[in-house]
Design a protein around this motif. Structure first.
Motif, PDB file in Angstrom:
ATOM      1  N   ARG A   8       0.839  -1.204   0.000  1.00 40.08           N
ATOM      2  CA  ARG A   8       0.000   0.000   0.000  1.00 40.08           C
ATOM      3  C   ARG A   8       0.875   1.256   0.000  1.00 40.08           C
ATOM      4  N   MET A  11       2.335   1.668  -3.384  1.00 42.24           N
ATOM      5  CA  MET A  11       1.307   2.137  -4.330  1.00 42.24           C
ATOM      6  C   MET A  11       1.079   3.633  -4.209  1.00 42.24           C
ATOM      7  N   ARG A  35      -6.997  -1.689   0.499  1.00 33.25           N
ATOM      8  CA  ARG A  35      -7.641  -2.017  -0.780  1.00 33.25           C
ATOM      9  C   ARG A  35      -7.829  -3.521  -0.952  1.00 33.25           C
ATOM     10  N   TYR A  48      -2.798  -3.919  -5.190  1.00 35.09           N
ATOM     11  CA  TYR A  48      -2.087  -2.650  -5.297  1.00 35.09           C
ATOM     12  C   TYR A  48      -1.415  -2.457  -6.649  1.00 35.09           C
ATOM     13  N   PRO A  64      -6.252   2.641  -8.683  1.00 36.02           N
ATOM     14  CA  PRO A  64      -6.015   3.533  -7.538  1.00 36.02           C
ATOM     15  C   PRO A  64      -5.778   4.984  -7.934  1.00 36.02           C
TER      16      PRO A  64
END
Length: 224
Positions: A8, A11, A35, A48, A64
């Motif tokens: 995360r 990302m 996510r 991700y 995203p």
């Protein structure tokens, strides 16, 4: 992918910050929301990745960066009241709920809506309410909204959504005459009948189906 926290963080840095999103509220929210909890179990290792992912019902969880771009454009502030159109898995609603005071989210697929409602409750998002219904007519019972975000592309911006914006409210949604190509637009309500509009990017979203969107046989379910 064993460490979702590390994925995360990677990302957010690589896909969000380095691509120009500067809204600190959005960046912080995306660092917090898992996510992987919003995608099917067999796709969690891809949660991700820089791509949308299928969630069932011919719907998807958006890339995203697109989620971040739309929420940043909506300029969410603490205490804001947000209308989220196209709940899907509930991911964008969760990001918005990390920032805003209250989020009403509309999903036309009852099964997706129930799954999202249970998921958001399980994760502790008590300031999100998921409704089943036609997103093109908004949710007048709880209007006005400081921000409206639509995760589906319509042939135009529905008049009901414009009318449900508070003064100074921001609306972000994909618009286009083709099902395969849209522009991401931002509308700001300046007065009772005065709206500013700007195009932000070329995008491609699933169709916004409803009375003031793209047609679908059988119609949309009633709001509840």
């Amino acid at each position: 992918m064993g460490d979702f926290n590390e994925a995360r963080a990677w990302m957010v840095e690589r896909q969000i910050v380095r691509r120009g999103v500067r809204d600190e509220y959005v960046i912080a929210a995306m660092r917090r929301v898992p996510r992987e909890a919003f995608v099917p179990a067999d796709l969690r290792d891809f949660a991700y990745d820089d791509t949308p992912l299928p969630i069932g019902g011919e719907q998807s969880i958006s890339q995203p960066f697109i989620v971040a771009r739309m929420l940043a454009a909506a300029e969410l502030q603490p205490g804001n009241h947000v209308l989220d159109i196209g709940t899907g898995s509930g991911y964008a609603a969760a990001i918005a709920a990390e920032i805003a005071g209250r989020v009403d989210s509309i999903e036309r697929d009852p099964s997706l809506a129930e799954d999202a409602r249970e998921r958001l409750q399980r994760l502790g998002y008590e300031n999100v309410e998921v409704h089943v219904g036609d997103g093109t007519v908004g949710f007048a019972a709880h209007a006005p909204y400081d921000a409206i975000i639509a995760a589906a592309g319509g042939p135009h911006v529905p008049q009901a959504l414009r009318a449900q914006l508070a003064p100074g409210g921001r609306l972000v949604m994909p618009v286009g005459s083709s099902l395969s190509h849209q522009r991401l637009v931002k509308i700001v309500r300046r007065g009772e009948h005065d709206y500013d509009e700007q195009a932000l990017a070329e995008v491609r979203f699933v169709p916004l189906v409803g009375d003031d969107g793209w047609p679908q046989p059988g119609g949309a379910p009633p709001l509840n």
